[in-house]
Design an enzyme around this catalytic site. Structure first.
Site, PDB file in Angstrom:
ATOM      1  N   CYS A 105      -2.508   8.455   3.629  1.00 46.28           N
ATOM      2  CA  CYS A 105      -2.387   7.862   2.302  1.00 46.28           C
ATOM      3  C   CYS A 105      -3.661   8.067   1.486  1.00 46.28           C
ATOM      4  CB  CYS A 105      -2.069   6.379   2.431  1.00 46.28           C
ATOM      5  SG  CYS A 105      -3.136   5.534   3.577  1.00 46.28           S
ATOM      6  N   GLU A 144       0.902  -1.160   0.000  1.00 48.56           N
ATOM      7  CA  GLU A 144       0.000   0.000   0.000  1.00 48.56           C
ATOM      8  C   GLU A 144       0.928   1.194   0.000  1.00 48.56           C
ATOM      9  OE1 GLU A 144      -2.032   2.883   1.701  1.00 48.56           O
ATOM     10  OE2 GLU A 144      -2.216   1.462   3.358  1.00 48.56           O
TER      11      GLU A 144
HETATM   12  P1  NDP Z   1       9.476   4.352   3.489  1.00 44.31           P
HETATM   13  O1  NDP Z   1       9.014   3.615   2.320  1.00 44.31           O
HETATM   14  O2  NDP Z   1      10.865   4.812   3.539  1.00 44.31           O
HETATM   15  O3  NDP Z   1       9.242   3.533   4.824  1.00 44.31           O
HETATM   16  C1  NDP Z   1       8.103   2.727   5.041  1.00 44.31           C
HETATM   17  C2  NDP Z   1       8.488   1.588   5.949  1.00 44.31           C
HETATM   18  O4  NDP Z   1       9.453   0.771   5.303  1.00 44.31           O
HETATM   19  C3  NDP Z   1       9.137   2.035   7.247  1.00 44.31           C
HETATM   20  O5  NDP Z   1       8.760   1.186   8.280  1.00 44.31           O
HETATM   21  C4  NDP Z   1      10.601   1.868   6.939  1.00 44.31           C
HETATM   22  O6  NDP Z   1      11.402   1.726   8.092  1.00 44.31           O
HETATM   23  C5  NDP Z   1      10.563   0.595   6.147  1.00 44.31           C
HETATM   24  N1  NDP Z   1      11.757   0.363   5.367  1.00 44.31           N
HETATM   25  C6  NDP Z   1      12.450   1.239   4.620  1.00 44.31           C
HETATM   26  N2  NDP Z   1      13.492   0.629   4.039  1.00 44.31           N
HETATM   27  C7  NDP Z   1      13.460  -0.664   4.431  1.00 44.31           C
HETATM   28  C8  NDP Z   1      14.278  -1.793   4.189  1.00 44.31           C
HETATM   29  N3  NDP Z   1      15.331  -1.734   3.415  1.00 44.31           N
HETATM   30  N4  NDP Z   1      13.947  -2.962   4.766  1.00 44.31           N
HETATM   31  C9  NDP Z   1      12.860  -3.061   5.566  1.00 44.31           C
HETATM   32  N5  NDP Z   1      12.065  -2.014   5.839  1.00 44.31           N
HETATM   33  C10 NDP Z   1      12.352  -0.831   5.281  1.00 44.31           C
HETATM   34  O7  NDP Z   1       8.493   5.521   3.611  1.00 44.31           O
HETATM   35  P2  NDP Z   1       8.554   6.750   4.560  1.00 44.31           P
HETATM   36  O8  NDP Z   1       7.941   6.311   5.824  1.00 44.31           O
HETATM   37  O9  NDP Z   1       9.882   7.373   4.657  1.00 44.31           O
HETATM   38  O10 NDP Z   1       7.634   7.724   3.750  1.00 44.31           O
HETATM   39  C11 NDP Z   1       8.105   8.207   2.494  1.00 44.31           C
HETATM   40  C12 NDP Z   1       6.939   8.500   1.583  1.00 44.31           C
HETATM   41  O11 NDP Z   1       6.128   7.346   1.426  1.00 44.31           O
HETATM   42  C13 NDP Z   1       5.982   9.522   2.109  1.00 44.31           C
HETATM   43  O12 NDP Z   1       6.460  10.809   1.903  1.00 44.31           O
HETATM   44  C14 NDP Z   1       4.765   9.201   1.296  1.00 44.31           C
HETATM   45  O13 NDP Z   1       4.883   9.738   0.005  1.00 44.31           O
HETATM   46  C15 NDP Z   1       4.791   7.712   1.199  1.00 44.31           C
HETATM   47  N6  NDP Z   1       3.946   7.109   2.215  1.00 44.31           N
HETATM   48  C16 NDP Z   1       2.785   6.547   1.848  1.00 44.31           C
HETATM   49  C17 NDP Z   1       1.973   6.028   2.805  1.00 44.31           C
HETATM   50  C18 NDP Z   1       0.725   5.362   2.467  1.00 44.31           C
HETATM   51  O14 NDP Z   1       0.030   4.935   3.374  1.00 44.31           O
HETATM   52  N7  NDP Z   1       0.368   5.200   1.226  1.00 44.31           N
HETATM   53  C19 NDP Z   1       2.267   6.092   4.211  1.00 44.31           C
HETATM   54  C20 NDP Z   1       3.519   6.685   4.493  1.00 44.31           C
HETATM   55  C21 NDP Z   1       4.323   7.139   3.522  1.00 44.31           C
HETATM   56  P3  NDP Z   1      12.270   2.938   8.669  1.00 44.31           P
HETATM   57  O15 NDP Z   1      11.299   3.916   9.187  1.00 44.31           O
HETATM   58  O16 NDP Z   1      13.073   2.292   9.705  1.00 44.31           O
HETATM   59  O17 NDP Z   1      13.052   3.472   7.515  1.00 44.31           O
END
Ligand code: NDP
Length: 675
Positions: free
Chosen positions: A295, A256
Site C-alpha cells: 500500500c 487504510e
Molecule cells: P478488498 O477490499 O476486496 O478486500 C479487503 C478485505 O475486505 C478482505 O479481507 C476482504 O475479504 C474483505 N471484504 C471484502 N468484502 C467484504 C464484505 N462485504 N464484508 C466484510 N469483508 C469484506 O480488497 P482486495 O484484497 O481484493 O484488493 C483489491 C484492491 O485493494 C487492490 O488491488 C488494491 O488496489 C487495494 N488494496 C490496498 C491495500 C492497502 O493496504 N492500501 C492493501 C490491499 C489491497 P475477502 O478476501 O474474503 O474478499
C-alpha cells in the site's frame, strides 16, 4: 490441500460445504479451501465482549505489554513454519521477511512502547491537569480507558502476517479483544500464525478470534464500543463504512485503502549525487518488493524535467535485471502477484495508465517467468513515463496494485508538491534531497496530503528505514483516498482502541482515579524516610517536608567559583538590578537544586538506587542571599521497570520563607523492590 480453520468462541471450525477454492498464484491450481461454514456471530461477539474484554481489562498496560513480548518471541521461535508456506502466496523469502519479521518486530516495538509510554495500571493519563477554578479545588484531567467492545480487523491479502499483527499489537495493548478477518486469498498463512498465538497459551480466553471467509452479519451487530479497522480497496471500505449499524452507533471505522504514493527526486539532485543513486535504489525496491503489492509502494516518480529521460533509462536498465519467477527458484528477485484476479486487475489498470503514458519497460501481453507458467500470476516490473502530468488524470487516480510505476517530470519544487498532492491523499510521500530548504518547502505545501513524509539523503547512512516501510513508531495511514485513518504511531495507535474522557473533580478524586498524586490531593506521612522504603512500601502521596535552609552570599560566591558559573546575575549587584527579572544578585537555580537534594536525601544505603533524571524543572521566583528555602517531596507515581526495581517519580517543590513557591520539578529515582 490447505484447510485453514476459523477460531470462534474457543473452537476451531473447518471449512464448510460452501468453502471458497483458493487458487495459488504460482501454480495456478487449487491450494486451499477456505470458509464456507455458518458463523454464530452472536456467540463470537459475546465471547469477545463478555470473556475476552474483561480478562484483558483486568491486566495492566504493562501486563499486556509483557504478553506481546512473549508472543513475539514465541512466533519468532516458530517462524520457519510460516516461511514454509509463504511461497504459496507468490512471495519470495525476502518478501516473506517483510511480512513475517515485520509483524514480529511490530509486536516487539509495541511491547516496549507499552512499558515505556503507558503506566503499569488501568488508566492512561493524557496530558496535564487543568486548573478550572482559582484555588485549585476543582480540576480537570483527560484520561483514556479501553473500549468495552470488540475490534474487528479486516485485513488485506498482501501482508497476511504483518497485517494481522500490526493491528493486534495496539488493540491488545489497549485491552480490547479482537476478531481477525484476513483476506481469503492468503488466509492460510494468517491462520498458521494465528494458530501459533492460540498455541502459545499467552492470551486470555476470548482475546482473539479468527474468521476464515466472510464476516456474515457481524458488522450489522457492531455497537458503540466496537471498532472496525479495515485495510483493502476504497470500494469495499466505502461499502462497509455505510453499514447502518456502524452509522447508527457511531462505531469507529478506520480505513487504510488505495494510495497513489509519490516519490520526489529533489531539484538539487544531479545524476552524480548520492540522492540520485538513493532514489533509483529505493524506486527499484518499491516497484519489486512483494511484486509491488504494498500500500506504501511508489506509484508516481516525480523527477526534475531535465532528468526524466535519464531516470527512465537508468530505472529500465535496473528493472530489466530483476529475475521474475517462482518465488522459491534460485536467483529470483520478484515473485508473483497474490492471485490470478490481481494479475488481471493490475494489467487492466496498467493499460489505463498506458493511455496517458509511454511504457518504458515491462509488458502487458504475456511473459515467461522463471520456473513457472506464463498463465500464473506473474507480471514483469513495468515502468511508464508521462510527458504531461498536468493534463494527466488516470495516473493520479488509478492504483495498479503491482510492480507498476510512472515517471512524471516536474518544473520546480512547487510543481512537484502540487503533483504529489494530486494523489488526493496518500499514505506516504518521499523526497530525496540534500537541501533542507527543499525539504521544508515540500513539507509545507504537501504534508497535509500525506500520512508520512520520508526524506532521505546521503547523511542518513544505513539508518533510513525505506520509503515503503511503515514503522510501528510512526503513524501509518493517510487522508482522503488513503482512507482517512491512522494506525501504529506508538502509543497513538493504542488510543484508537480507547475512549478519551475528561474527568472533573477535586484533586483527591482525580488522584484516586488516575493513581497519580496531584497537587491538592492528600499527603501521607510515614515515620520512616521514603528513601529507606522499598518500591512496594512507598505509597502514592507519601510526603516529607524538610527543615529550612538559609542561603548566604558566601554560598553564592562559593558555588559560582566552584562550578565556574559566574554569570553576572549571581556576581554583579548593579548588573543584576538592571535585569528586569532580578532584584539584585540572586542564587543560582542549580545551587537551589543542590541544596534541595541536601535537604531531602537520606544518606544511608537503602532501596533507592539512583537518581535518573528531572522532568519539568521551572524556577518561579528569584532567591536572594538571606532568603531561606524548604522542600516538599511527594511520591507522584510508580512504574515497574525490571524484575528487581521500578521508577518512582516525586513531585518536588521549593518554597521560600514567605511560603512562595520558588521552584518545582519531577524527580525520577530507581527504587529496589527489596531492602
Ligand atoms: P478488498 O477490499 O476486496 O478486500 C479487503 C478485505 O475486505 C478482505 O479481507 C476482504 O475479504 C474483505 N471484504 C471484502 N468484502 C467484504 C464484505 N462485504 N464484508 C466484510 N469483508 C469484506 O480488497 P482486495 O484484497 O481484493 O484488493 C483489491 C484492491 O485493494 C487492490 O488491488 C488494491 O488496489 C487495494 N488494496 C490496498 C491495500 C492497502 O493496504 N492500501 C492493501 C490491499 C489491497 P475477502 O478476501 O474474503 O474478499
Amino acid at each position: 490441500m490447505l484447510k485453514p480453520e476459523s477460531f470462534i468462541a474457543g473452537a476451531w471450525i473447518a471449512p464448510g460445504a460452501a468453502a471458497t477454492s483458493v487458487i495459488g498464484p504460482v501454480s495456478a491450481t487449487q491450494i486451499a479451501l477456505a470458509g464456507g461454514s455458518a458463523l454464530d456471530t452472536d456467540a463470537m461477539l459475546a465471547h469477545a465482549r463478555q470473556v475476552g474484554g474483561p480478562a484483558l481489562r483486568a491486566l495492566t498496560f504493562h501486563d499486556r505489554a509483557k504478553i506481546l513480548k512473549k508472543l513475539a518471541l514465541y512466533i519468532d521461535s516458530r517462524k520457519e513454519e510460516l516461511y514454509a508456506i509463504n511461497g504459496l502466496t507468490g512471495a519470495t523469502r525476502r518478501d516473506g521477511g517483510v511480512d513475517i519479521e515485520g509483524g514480529i518486530g511490530t509486536l516487539f516495538v509495541y511491547a516496549s512502547k507499552g512499558r515505556s509510554g503507558l503506566p503499569d495500571s488501568h488508566v492512561y493519563v493524557d496530558g496535564e491537569v487543568e486548573q478550572l477554578g482559582r484555588s485549585g479545588a476543582f480540576l480537570g484531567q483527560h484520561i483514556a480507558t479501553p473500549l468495552q467492545g470488540v475490534a474487528v480487523h479486516i485485513n488485506a491479502f498482501n501482508f497476511p502476517v504483518w497485517g494481522m499483527l500490526e493491528k493486534l499489537a495496539p488493540t491488545l495493548l489497549a485491552g480490547v479483544p479482537a476478531i481477525v478477518k484476513p483476506a481469503t486469498q492468503t488466509c492460510y498463512l494468517t491462520e498458521a500464525c494465528f494458530r501459533m498465538i492460540i498455541e502459545s497459551g499467552l492470551l486470555p480466553e476470548g482475546a482473539v478470534q479468527l474468521i476464515i471467509g466472510r464476516t456474515g452479519d457481524l458488522l450489522d451487530k457492531m455497537g458503540p464500543q466496537d471498532v472496525v479497522s479495515f485495510t483493502g480497496s476504497a470500494d469495499t471500505a466505502m461499502m462497509l463504512r455505510n453499514t447502518p449499524a456502524l452509522i447508527r452507533n457511531s462505531t469507529r471505522f478506520m480505513s487504510e485503502q488505495d494510495s497513489l504514493n509519490a516519490s520526489i527526486l529533489g531539484p538539487d539532485a544531479d545524476v552524480d549525487s548520492p540522492e540520485f543513486a538513493l532514489f533509483l535504489k529505493e524506486a527499484v525496491t518499491e516497484i519489486t518488493t512483494k511484486a509491488g503489492q504494498k500500500c506504501t509502494a511508489m506509484r508516481r516518480l516525480l523527477v526534475p524535467a531535465h532528468l526524466a529521460d535519464t531516470v527512465a533509462a537508468a530505472l529500465a536498465d535496473r528493472l530489466g535485471q530483476i529475475t521474475v519467477g517462482h518465488p522459491d527458484a534460485d536467483g529470483v528477485r520478484m515473485g508473483a502477484l497474490a492471485s490470478l484476479s490481481q494479475k488481471s486487475d493490475v494489467l487492466a489498470k496498467a493499460a489505463q495508465i498506458g493511455t496517458e503514458a509511454r511504457m518504458i519497460c515491462g509488458s502487458l501481453d504475456g511473459f515467461q517467468p522463471v520456473d513457472a507458467s506464463p498463465e500464473a500470476a506473474f507480471i514483469p516490473p513495468t515502468l511508464f513515463q508521462c510527458d504531461d502530468p498536468d493534463a494527466a488524470k488516470i495516473i493520479h487516480e488509478v492504483e495498479a496494485f503491482g510492480p507498476v510505476s510512472t515517471i512524471l517530470p516536474y518544473r520546480d519544487t512547487a510543481h512537484a508538491a502540487e503533483l504529489a498532492n494530486r494523489g488526493e491523499g496518500s499514505l506516504v510521500a518521499s523526497v530525496f534531497t540534500h537541501d533542507p530548504q527543499v525539504a521544508r518547502e515540500i513539507t509545507l505545501s504537501s504534508a497535509a496530503w500525506h500520512g508520512r513524509l520520508y526524506i532521505n539523503n546521503r547523511d542518513t547512512g544505513r539508518e533510513a528505514t525505506g520509503h515503503g516501510a511503515p514503522m510501528p513508531h510512526m503513524i501509518h495511514g493517510g487522508p482522503g483516498r488513503a482512507g482517512g485513518g491512522e494506525e501504529l504511531g506508538g502509543v497513538r495507535g493504542v488510543m484508537h482502541y480507547m475512549q478519551r474522557t475528561a474527568i472533573q473533580g477535586t484533586p483527591e478524586i482525580i488522584s484516586a482515579i488516575t493513581g497519580q498524586w496531584i497537587k491538592g490531593a492528600p499527603e501521607k506521612s510515614n515515620p520512616t524516610h521514603p528513601f529507606q522504603r522499598t518500591f512496594t512500601e512507598i505509597e502514592i502521596g507519601e510526603t516529607i517536608h524538610t527543615d529550612p535552609r538559609t542561603i548566604t552570599m558566601d554560598d553564592i560566591e562559593h558555588f559560582a567559583h566552584f562550578t565556574g558559573d559566574t554569570f553576572y546575575a549571581h556576581m554583579d549587584e548593579d548588573a543584576a538590578k538592571r535585569n528586569p527579572f532580578f532584584p539584585g544578585r540572586v542564587a543560582h537555580g542549580y545551587l537551589l537544586l543542590s541544596f534541595a537534594a541536601g535537604l531531602f536525601v537520606e544518606p544511608n544505603e537503602g532501596p533507592v538506587l539512583a537518581n535518573t533524571g528531572l522532568n519539568g524543572l521551572s524556577f518561579q521566583k528569584p532567591v536572594s542571599a538571606g532568603d531561606s528555602i524548604k522542600v516538599r517531596l511527594t511520591c507522584k507515581r510508580k512504574t515497574k521497570r525490571t524484575d528487581t526495581y521500578g521508577e518512582v517519580a516525586w513531585n518536588v517543590t521549593l518554597t521560600n520563607q514567605d511560603g512562595d513557591q520558588v521552584a518545582e520539578y519531577e524527580l525520577l529515582t530507581m527504587v529496589s523492590y527489596d531492602r
